[in-house]
Scaffold this active site. Structure first.
Site, PDB file in Angstrom:
ATOM      1  CE1 TYR A 109      -4.101   2.009   0.696  1.00  0.00           C
ATOM      2  CE2 TYR A 109      -2.529   3.369   1.905  1.00  0.00           C
ATOM      3  CZ  TYR A 109      -3.774   3.202   1.314  1.00  0.00           C
ATOM      4  OH  TYR A 109      -4.678   4.240   1.342  1.00  0.00           O
TER       5      TYR A 109
ATOM      6  CB  ILE B 204     -10.922   8.974   5.530  1.00  0.00           C
ATOM      7  CG1 ILE B 204      -9.837   9.948   5.049  1.00  0.00           C
ATOM      8  CG2 ILE B 204     -12.333   9.502   5.258  1.00  0.00           C
ATOM      9  CD1 ILE B 204      -9.846  11.315   5.680  1.00  0.00           C
TER      10      ILE B 204
ATOM     11  CE  LYS C 112      -3.443   4.671  -1.873  1.00  0.00           C
ATOM     12  NZ  LYS C 112      -4.517   5.023  -2.816  1.00  0.00           N
TER      13      LYS C 112
ATOM     14  CB  THR D 134     -14.041   4.982   4.124  1.00  0.00           C
ATOM     15  OG1 THR D 134     -12.725   4.433   4.054  1.00  0.00           O
ATOM     16  CG2 THR D 134     -13.987   6.483   3.950  1.00  0.00           C
TER      17      THR D 134
HETATM   18  P1  NAP Z   1     -13.574   1.991   0.364  1.00  0.00           P
HETATM   19  O1  NAP Z   1     -14.690   2.551   1.181  1.00  0.00           O
HETATM   20  O2  NAP Z   1     -13.174   0.575   0.576  1.00  0.00           O
HETATM   21  O3  NAP Z   1     -13.948   2.225  -1.166  1.00  0.00           O
HETATM   22  C1  NAP Z   1     -13.125   1.763  -2.194  1.00  0.00           C
HETATM   23  C2  NAP Z   1     -14.010   1.276  -3.306  1.00  0.00           C
HETATM   24  O4  NAP Z   1     -13.169   0.786  -4.367  1.00  0.00           O
HETATM   25  C3  NAP Z   1     -14.901   0.113  -2.868  1.00  0.00           C
HETATM   26  O5  NAP Z   1     -16.223   0.285  -3.326  1.00  0.00           O
HETATM   27  C4  NAP Z   1     -14.220  -1.073  -3.526  1.00  0.00           C
HETATM   28  O6  NAP Z   1     -15.104  -2.113  -3.804  1.00  0.00           O
HETATM   29  C5  NAP Z   1     -13.716  -0.451  -4.795  1.00  0.00           C
HETATM   30  N1  NAP Z   1     -12.718  -1.285  -5.432  1.00  0.00           N
HETATM   31  C6  NAP Z   1     -11.848  -2.153  -4.857  1.00  0.00           C
HETATM   32  N2  NAP Z   1     -11.130  -2.773  -5.788  1.00  0.00           N
HETATM   33  C7  NAP Z   1     -11.560  -2.295  -6.988  1.00  0.00           C
HETATM   34  C8  NAP Z   1     -11.216  -2.563  -8.332  1.00  0.00           C
HETATM   35  N3  NAP Z   1     -10.263  -3.480  -8.632  1.00  0.00           N
HETATM   36  N4  NAP Z   1     -11.845  -1.899  -9.316  1.00  0.00           N
HETATM   37  C9  NAP Z   1     -12.806  -0.997  -9.028  1.00  0.00           C
HETATM   38  N5  NAP Z   1     -13.200  -0.705  -7.770  1.00  0.00           N
HETATM   39  C10 NAP Z   1     -12.572  -1.361  -6.763  1.00  0.00           C
HETATM   40  O7  NAP Z   1     -12.249   2.855   0.516  1.00  0.00           O
HETATM   41  P2  NAP Z   1     -12.002   4.425   0.769  1.00  0.00           P
HETATM   42  O8  NAP Z   1     -11.499   4.600   2.128  1.00  0.00           O
HETATM   43  O9  NAP Z   1     -13.149   5.223   0.284  1.00  0.00           O
HETATM   44  O10 NAP Z   1     -10.726   4.607  -0.175  1.00  0.00           O
HETATM   45  C11 NAP Z   1     -10.762   5.315  -1.395  1.00  0.00           C
HETATM   46  C12 NAP Z   1      -9.347   5.725  -1.725  1.00  0.00           C
HETATM   47  O11 NAP Z   1      -8.843   6.568  -0.681  1.00  0.00           O
HETATM   48  C13 NAP Z   1      -8.359   4.568  -1.863  1.00  0.00           C
HETATM   49  O12 NAP Z   1      -7.476   4.809  -2.934  1.00  0.00           O
HETATM   50  C14 NAP Z   1      -7.617   4.602  -0.543  1.00  0.00           C
HETATM   51  O13 NAP Z   1      -6.315   4.062  -0.638  1.00  0.00           O
HETATM   52  C15 NAP Z   1      -7.573   6.093  -0.286  1.00  0.00           C
HETATM   53  N6  NAP Z   1      -7.327   6.442   1.112  1.00  0.00           N
HETATM   54  C16 NAP Z   1      -8.194   6.061   2.084  1.00  0.00           C
HETATM   55  C17 NAP Z   1      -7.910   6.391   3.406  1.00  0.00           C
HETATM   56  C18 NAP Z   1      -8.809   6.005   4.532  1.00  0.00           C
HETATM   57  O14 NAP Z   1      -8.390   6.133   5.694  1.00  0.00           O
HETATM   58  N7  NAP Z   1     -10.027   5.550   4.284  1.00  0.00           N
HETATM   59  C19 NAP Z   1      -6.747   7.110   3.709  1.00  0.00           C
HETATM   60  C20 NAP Z   1      -5.884   7.485   2.685  1.00  0.00           C
HETATM   61  C21 NAP Z   1      -6.190   7.144   1.387  1.00  0.00           C
HETATM   62  P3  NAP Z   1     -15.217  -3.330  -2.734  1.00  0.00           P
HETATM   63  O15 NAP Z   1     -15.785  -2.732  -1.487  1.00  0.00           O
HETATM   64  O16 NAP Z   1     -16.125  -4.265  -3.434  1.00  0.00           O
HETATM   65  O17 NAP Z   1     -13.813  -3.831  -2.537  1.00  0.00           O
END
Ligand code: NAP
Length: 252
Positions: free
Chosen positions: A158, A191, A162, A193
């Site tokens: 991860y 975040i 990034k 989520t």
């Molecule tokens: P999330 O709630 O898990 O949402 C991610 C979405 O992407 C889910 O609907 C997931 O589907 C989908 N996904 C997974 N694999 C995929 C694929 N191969 N093709 C298309 N869609 C796919 O995550 P989030 O927290 O919103 O994260 C969104 C972004 O923010 C990510 O890039 C993450 O690294 C970044 N981020 C998050 C945080 C945090 O703390 N939440 C912090 C820093 C960065 P499934 O649920 O079916 O897997």
């Protein structure tokens, strides 16, 4: 009623069925964009599109795996069919992967995180950029992380993806800023989520909150506000840079 500053524009959001992507899709639609909402989760996409439609916005669902180049190419074609042209894209889909030290890291887990988090952003830009050039310009935001700046134990792939997204975004901006496409990264702190809450017990989430000088973890809407600013014409001199939305995490 939100300012409809994105009226007449079409935007792709990957990973739109959940968390940060869903918040970005909702804000873009509320501000007048035609949203092409993409994810692997068909039910989540249907719910998002129903919510956006009920709120008076326009969104179309497209199931696509970001780690499949043909699916990313077809997604851009779909956006052109539904919206006429492509003006904005948010490459947001990402997964956390197993939480294991490098010396024990499962090889298939490494490949999977690389495929979704890094290949997915490359395939996205690979097909979005030609479409935006044809549209006369555009704006892309790639979702990175504070782990694009610093390391975290048990998160090697991860963290690697990034860091790599930040570098790839800078290259893309060098190549296309003079051609009317601005390309930036947004790097959230922790975040609230499913990517976080699915993988960690509440006690661990409380510990993460304490790592942020602001004293809590963030919301998807706080990330969306920065993403939508960078996509908008108000950010017309901003390209090739990495923007934190992290409650001060990286300032320490
Ligand atoms: P999330 O709630 O898990 O949402 C991610 C979405 O992407 C889910 O609907 C997931 O589907 C989908 N996904 C997974 N694999 C995929 C694929 N191969 N093709 C298309 N869609 C796919 O995550 P989030 O927290 O919103 O994260 C969104 C972004 O923010 C990510 O890039 C993450 O690294 C970044 N981020 C998050 C945080 C945090 O703390 N939440 C912090 C820093 C960065 P499934 O649920 O079916 O897997």
């Amino acid at each position: 009623m939100a300012d409809r500053d994105f009226a007449g524009k079409t935007a792709i959001v990957t990973g739109a069925a959940s968390g940060i992507g869903a918040a970005i899709a909702a804000e873009l639609a509320a501000r007048g964009a035609t949203v092409i909402a993409s994810d692997m989760d068909a039910d989540g996409l249907d719910q998002l599109v129903a919510d956006i439609t009920a709120a008076g916005g326009t969104a179309h669902a497209r199931v696509a795996d970001v780690s499949e180049p043909a699916a990313m190419e077809a997604l851009v074609t779909f956006a052109g069919d539904k919206g006429g042209a492509l003006h904005m894209a948010v490459n947001n889909a990402g997964i956390g992967g197993p939480q294991v030290p490098i010396g024990e890291y499962p090889l298939d887990g490494w490949r999977q995180v690389m495929g979704v988090n890094l290949d997915g952003v490359f395939y996205g830009m690979r097909y979005q950029i030609p479409a935006m050039l044809a549209a006369g310009g555009g704006s892309i935001v790639n979702i990175s992380s504070i782990l694009g700046e610093v390391g975290r134990r048990a998160a090697a792939p991860y963290t690697a993806t990034k860091h790599a997204i930040n570098g790839m975004t800078k290259v893309a901006a060098l190549e296309y800023s003079s051609k009317g496409i601005r390309i930036n990264c947004v790097s959230p702190g922790f975040i609230a989520t499913p990517i976080l809450t699915k993988n960690l017990p509440q006690e661990e989430i409380d510990k993460l909150a304490a790592l942020h000088p602001i004293g809590r973890i963030g919301t998807s809407e706080e990330v969306s506000a920065l993403v939508c600013f960078l996509l908008s014409d108000r950010a017309s001199f901003i390209t090739g840079s990495v923007h934190m939305v992290d409650g001060g995490y990286i300032a320490q």
